[in-house]
Motif scaffolding. Structure first.
Motif, PDB file in Angstrom:
ATOM      1  N   UNK A  86       0.807  -1.220   0.000  1.00  0.00           N
ATOM      2  CA  UNK A  86       0.000   0.000   0.000  1.00  0.00           C
ATOM      3  C   UNK A  86       0.840   1.270   0.000  1.00  0.00           C
ATOM      4  N   UNK A  87       2.140   1.142   0.199  1.00  0.00           N
ATOM      5  CA  UNK A  87       2.986   2.321   0.383  1.00  0.00           C
ATOM      6  C   UNK A  87       3.022   3.209  -0.854  1.00  0.00           C
ATOM      7  N   UNK A 106       1.693   8.392  -3.418  1.00  0.00           N
ATOM      8  CA  UNK A 106       1.189   9.119  -4.583  1.00  0.00           C
ATOM      9  C   UNK A 106      -0.010   9.977  -4.211  1.00  0.00           C
ATOM     10  N   UNK A 107      -0.936   9.418  -3.448  1.00  0.00           N
ATOM     11  CA  UNK A 107      -2.134  10.161  -3.048  1.00  0.00           C
ATOM     12  C   UNK A 107      -1.783  11.337  -2.139  1.00  0.00           C
ATOM     13  N   UNK A 108      -0.823  11.121  -1.241  1.00  0.00           N
ATOM     14  CA  UNK A 108      -0.477  12.147  -0.257  1.00  0.00           C
ATOM     15  C   UNK A 108       0.656  13.052  -0.725  1.00  0.00           C
ATOM     16  N   UNK A 109       1.209  12.741  -1.890  1.00  0.00           N
ATOM     17  CA  UNK A 109       2.326  13.506  -2.451  1.00  0.00           C
ATOM     18  C   UNK A 109       3.495  13.550  -1.463  1.00  0.00           C
TER      19      UNK A 109
END
Length: 527
Positions: free
Chosen positions: A97-98, A103-106
């Motif tokens: 999941x990392x 990517x989502x959290x930049x």
């Protein structure tokens, strides 16, 4: 800048965590998004979520300092409806999941290595039949071997290959490099310093301006120069009474709330050097205090204290029952069992890793020598240290409280027997005032020390101050240097051959070195 938002958010979190009591309890309603009204079939479905008391969302921040420290967070599972039957869940780290999370959290966080986390309560837990919420489990984060940087631990109860953010928590671990400064902390056996600092007036960083040197000639091998303060007690935190609910409330106040919220700036540099930073709790004048709590109030208050200690990674708690305002109309009378029960409850909640210290002061602690009066609780079994709370500079004769030798005619007029089961090596008899209107030296200290009565080298300071323009800034400074010489049997006063003489350097760089800040350098820098 301090904001009402920070205070409101913390207050809401503290209240929720305290009510939860860190055990299974009534469920919280899981929020759903607005928009199109769901159909009847969707309303009948049961949804579950992995949650933590440390955050309203699924992202939890953890701050560690490089070295051997640790921190602990919790997790639990909650459903929108009671379980039809007992369900067993197993939490696991999911490295897959990392990348998506970064990517989502930049961000560019690294997966936390397996050796840097553990589960003290195991990874399997049950959601019991007819319950909506499981018991809490803990995950412990270990700093050992980690370089400064950003890490993440995705913890999930979702099945492998079927990622589900509702069933996953992301622990964001930041490892910071310690701020050791130029001068190391004095950790010798000759002197052990306990400091109080009032955050209503000063930044805790004032502690780093207190130094001690030993020796007469700086070029000699035995000369050294250190910063001091082994235990730092931050005040003012109060036990207050909430009239509407009858609860005992841990009241931080605006200044302490701000300091704790900025712990990286104000607290971590003190801890980095090896100091233990604690909060000191006293009364709020409401008539409710440590000595008239119910068992339910003790459990609730203990949970609130634990939340603060865990959330802000503090090293423990100091209890000083003063200013409680006992005897007010409508409030319970004092008793001799409530305070010991609170001490026992806090020790069990905080564990052996945290400090629990006691300031002896007037009636609330007078019965602590009597186990029967304390409801069968030997207070000394549950505290790490205790010390005198008498430090009125106008009453120099009361600065020495020796429970072990009350027959001495120069011991404090206040009554206090030895605390049951507390070794005398852990009781500080001297609480030294930082201001003194008297030019007389407490000569009775020499008689006490030379008579062999001194049980240890604990030195307690009342509130620290900067070199403000009060009339006594040099008077108590010189006295304290003398006291340091007295308590050390190797000092110059006892052995002229060693030249082992202490000099206590008050606020180096404040009054005498204007180029480094001058008067009032460490006054609080917030409003």
């Amino acid at each position: 800048m301090k904001t009402n938002y920070i205070q409101s958010l913390f207050a809401a979190f503290l209240c929720a965590a305290a009510c939860a009591g860190f055990t299974a309890c009534e469920s919280d309603t899981i929020e759903t998004s607005g928009g199109k009204k769901p159909d009847q079939e969707a309303l009948q479905n049961v949804y579950g979520k992995l949650r933590s008391n440390a955050s309203a969302g699924n992202s939890i921040n953890v701050l560690l300092s490089q070295g051997e420290g640790f921190d602990t967070r919790d997790f639990y599972f909650q459903q929108t409806k009671p379980a039809a039957e007992t369900v067993t869940l197993t939490a696991r780290a999911d490295a897959s999941l990392v990348d998506a999370y970064n990517e989502d959290e930049e961000t560019e966080r690294i997966l936390l290595p397996a050796q840097n986390y553990e589960f003290p309560d195991g990874t399997s837990f049950d959601l019991s039949k007819d319950a909506q919420r499981s018991l809490l489990k803990r995950v412990k984060f270990l700093a050992s071997g980690l370089n400064p940087g950003q890490y993440v631990l995705p913890l999930t109860v979702a099945e492998e290959g079927t990622p589900d953010d509702n069933k996953t928590l992301y622990y964001n671990i930041t490892v910071r490099q310690p701020q050791l400064g130029d001068t190391e902390l004095y950790k010798g056996d000759d002197l052990f310093f306990v400091f109080y600092i009032n955050t209503d007036q000063y930044q805790p960083l004032l502690v780093d301006e207190y130094f001690i040197s030993c020796g007469i000639n700086p070029s000699a091998d035995y000369y050294w120069y250190r910063t001091v303060g082994n235990i730092v007690n931050l005040r003012t935190v109060r036990l207050d009474h909430q009239a509407e609910s009858g609860r005992a409330i841990l009241s931080l106040g605006d200044d302490m709330t701000y300091v704790l919220g900025q712990a990286v700036k104000y607290i971590r540099p003190l801890q980095d050097k090896g100091r233990k930073v604690c909060i000191s709790i006293e009364g709020a004048g409401s008539g409710l205090g440590f000595c008239n709590l119910t068992d339910a109030q003790i459990a609730d208050f203990t949970a609130q204290v634990k939340t603060v200690i865990d959330t802000y990674q503090l090293d423990g708690v100091n209890l000083w029952d003063r200013n409680s305002g006992y005897g007010k109309e409508g409030m319970p009378a004092m008793n001799t069992t409530s305070y010991p029960k609170l001490i026992k409850s806090l020790r069990e909640a905080l564990g052996a890793e945290r400090l629990l210290t006691l300031t002896v002061y007037e009636q609330p602690t007078e019965s602590f020598h009597d186990v029967d009066a304390c409801g069968g609780i030997a207070v000394g079994d549950y505290i790490d240290y205790a010390w005198s709370g008498y430090n009125d500079p106008e009453e120099l004769e009361n600065l020495l409280l020796d429970p072990y030798h009350p027959e001495l005619d120069y011991v404090s007029t206040h009554t206090q027997g030895p605390i049951a089961n507390l070794p005398k090596e852990r009781f500080g008899c001297i609480n030294f005032p930082t201001r003194s209107s008297s030019s007389e030296d407490p000569e009775y200290l020499i008689e006490w020390i030379e008579g062999g009565y001194q049980p240890n080298n604990i030195v307690v300071f009342s509130d620290l101050q900067t070199n403000l323009q009060d009339a006594y800034e040099t008077t108590w400074h010189a006295k304290f240097a003398l006291f340091c010489d007295l308590v050390d049997p190797n000092s110059w006063l006892y052995s002229f051959d060693d030249d082992h003489m202490y000099n206590f350097d008050l606020n180096r760089g404040l009054g005498n070195y204007p180029e480094k800040g001058g008067y009032g350098k460490w006054l609080k820098d917030w409003k």
